[in-house]
Design a protein around this motif. Sequence first.
Motif, PDB file in Angstrom:
ATOM      1  N   GLN A  56      41.361  43.386 120.183  1.00  0.00           N
ATOM      2  CA  GLN A  56      41.884  42.073 120.583  1.00  0.00           C
ATOM      3  C   GLN A  56      41.921  41.956 122.101  1.00  0.00           C
ATOM      4  O   GLN A  56      41.599  40.913 122.669  1.00  0.00           O
ATOM      5  N   ILE A  57      42.351  43.030 122.749  1.00  0.00           N
ATOM      6  CA  ILE A  57      42.447  43.016 124.208  1.00  0.00           C
ATOM      7  C   ILE A  57      41.058  42.849 124.833  1.00  0.00           C
ATOM      8  O   ILE A  57      40.858  42.036 125.731  1.00  0.00           O
ATOM      9  N   LEU A  58      40.081  43.596 124.316  1.00  0.00           N
ATOM     10  CA  LEU A  58      38.709  43.484 124.838  1.00  0.00           C
ATOM     11  C   LEU A  58      38.178  42.070 124.665  1.00  0.00           C
ATOM     12  O   LEU A  58      37.612  41.485 125.591  1.00  0.00           O
ATOM     13  N   ASP A  59      38.339  41.516 123.465  1.00  0.00           N
ATOM     14  CA  ASP A  59      37.807  40.176 123.189  1.00  0.00           C
ATOM     15  C   ASP A  59      38.400  39.144 124.125  1.00  0.00           C
ATOM     16  O   ASP A  59      37.709  38.246 124.603  1.00  0.00           O
ATOM     17  N   THR A  60      39.718  39.257 124.364  1.00  0.00           N
ATOM     18  CA  THR A  60      40.398  38.222 125.136  1.00  0.00           C
ATOM     19  C   THR A  60      40.262  38.424 126.636  1.00  0.00           C
ATOM     20  O   THR A  60      39.982  37.488 127.380  1.00  0.00           O
ATOM     21  N   VAL A  61      40.446  39.638 127.094  1.00  0.00           N
ATOM     22  CA  VAL A  61      40.483  39.899 128.534  1.00  0.00           C
ATOM     23  C   VAL A  61      39.075  40.047 129.111  1.00  0.00           C
ATOM     24  O   VAL A  61      38.769  39.513 130.168  1.00  0.00           O
ATOM     25  N   TRP A  62      38.209  40.762 128.384  1.00  0.00           N
ATOM     26  CA  TRP A  62      36.847  40.973 128.874  1.00  0.00           C
ATOM     27  C   TRP A  62      35.862  39.949 128.299  1.00  0.00           C
ATOM     28  O   TRP A  62      34.863  39.639 128.917  1.00  0.00           O
ATOM     29  N   GLY A  63      36.129  39.468 127.093  1.00  0.00           N
ATOM     30  CA  GLY A  63      35.254  38.474 126.490  1.00  0.00           C
ATOM     31  C   GLY A  63      33.838  38.981 126.309  1.00  0.00           C
ATOM     32  O   GLY A  63      33.628  40.079 125.813  1.00  0.00           O
ATOM     33  N   LEU A  64      32.890  38.201 126.755  1.00  0.00           N
ATOM     34  CA  LEU A  64      31.483  38.551 126.550  1.00  0.00           C
ATOM     35  C   LEU A  64      31.033  39.713 127.418  1.00  0.00           C
ATOM     36  O   LEU A  64      29.966  40.274 127.207  1.00  0.00           O
ATOM     37  N   ASP A  65      31.849  40.061 128.418  1.00  0.00           N
ATOM     38  CA  ASP A  65      31.489  41.187 129.291  1.00  0.00           C
ATOM     39  C   ASP A  65      32.020  42.504 128.753  1.00  0.00           C
ATOM     40  O   ASP A  65      32.241  43.443 129.514  1.00  0.00           O
ATOM     41  N   THR A  66      32.241  42.568 127.442  1.00  0.00           N
ATOM     42  CA  THR A  66      32.830  43.780 126.861  1.00  0.00           C
ATOM     43  C   THR A  66      32.014  45.005 127.229  1.00  0.00           C
ATOM     44  O   THR A  66      30.816  45.062 126.949  1.00  0.00           O
ATOM     45  N   PRO A  67      32.655  45.993 127.850  1.00  0.00           N
ATOM     46  CA  PRO A  67      31.942  47.212 128.231  1.00  0.00           C
ATOM     47  C   PRO A  67      31.586  48.035 127.002  1.00  0.00           C
ATOM     48  O   PRO A  67      32.217  47.928 125.948  1.00  0.00           O
ATOM     49  N   TYR A  68      30.586  48.863 127.149  1.00  0.00           N
ATOM     50  CA  TYR A  68      30.106  49.674 126.027  1.00  0.00           C
ATOM     51  C   TYR A  68      31.219  50.583 125.507  1.00  0.00           C
ATOM     52  O   TYR A  68      31.465  50.671 124.318  1.00  0.00           O
ATOM     53  N   ASP A  69      31.885  51.270 126.420  1.00  0.00           N
ATOM     54  CA  ASP A  69      32.944  52.201 126.009  1.00  0.00           C
ATOM     55  C   ASP A  69      34.289  51.500 126.142  1.00  0.00           C
ATOM     56  O   ASP A  69      35.074  51.790 127.029  1.00  0.00           O
ATOM     57  N   GLY A  70      34.532  50.555 125.244  1.00  0.00           N
ATOM     58  CA  GLY A  70      35.683  49.675 125.358  1.00  0.00           C
ATOM     59  C   GLY A  70      37.021  50.363 125.368  1.00  0.00           C
ATOM     60  O   GLY A  70      37.875  50.070 126.204  1.00  0.00           O
ATOM     61  N   ASP A  71      37.225  51.303 124.424  1.00  0.00           N
ATOM     62  CA  ASP A  71      38.534  51.964 124.345  1.00  0.00           C
ATOM     63  C   ASP A  71      38.861  52.678 125.646  1.00  0.00           C
ATOM     64  O   ASP A  71      39.970  52.577 126.171  1.00  0.00           O
ATOM     65  N   HIS A  72      37.885  53.406 126.167  1.00  0.00           N
ATOM     66  CA  HIS A  72      38.114  54.137 127.411  1.00  0.00           C
ATOM     67  C   HIS A  72      38.411  53.169 128.545  1.00  0.00           C
ATOM     68  O   HIS A  72      39.313  53.404 129.355  1.00  0.00           O
ATOM     69  N   THR A  73      37.655  52.077 128.601  1.00  0.00           N
ATOM     70  CA  THR A  73      37.855  51.073 129.647  1.00  0.00           C
ATOM     71  C   THR A  73      39.279  50.535 129.621  1.00  0.00           C
ATOM     72  O   THR A  73      39.935  50.428 130.664  1.00  0.00           O
ATOM     73  N   ILE A  74      39.764  50.205 128.425  1.00  0.00           N
ATOM     74  CA  ILE A  74      41.120  49.673 128.316  1.00  0.00           C
ATOM     75  C   ILE A  74      42.147  50.713 128.737  1.00  0.00           C
ATOM     76  O   ILE A  74      43.079  50.417 129.487  1.00  0.00           O
ATOM     77  N   ASN A  75      41.962  51.954 128.284  1.00  0.00           N
ATOM     78  CA  ASN A  75      42.921  53.004 128.643  1.00  0.00           C
ATOM     79  C   ASN A  75      43.008  53.163 130.160  1.00  0.00           C
ATOM     80  O   ASN A  75      44.100  53.310 130.717  1.00  0.00           O
TER      81      ASN A  75
END
Length: 107
Positions: A56-75
Amino acid sequence: SDVDTSSDLLYVKDLLIDRGRGHVLRDGKNLNLTPIEFRLLVYLAQNHEQALSRGQILDTVWGLDTPYDGDHTINVHIRRLREKVEIDPNHPSLILTVPGVGYRLAR
């Protein structure tokens, strides 16, 4: 302290989030967040009642620019955000980890 989502001002404990100006203040001091950190904090603040998954955080905060390693990016971003907004980043009292889910903002 209820969140008035129509207002540009969000209050979270001792933080004042000014969405109109893109500032986060504690005791009148600007915490100098990056645009992503600011959006992350606003999203958590607007949904303070619930635990937000990393997806949810990736979709909303990063949107279409979702990085490949999303979990790590958020952490990484959560850690940087904690270093700026928490009194003691090693023992967070604002941005809480919800095991198996993601994160939520304390009230």
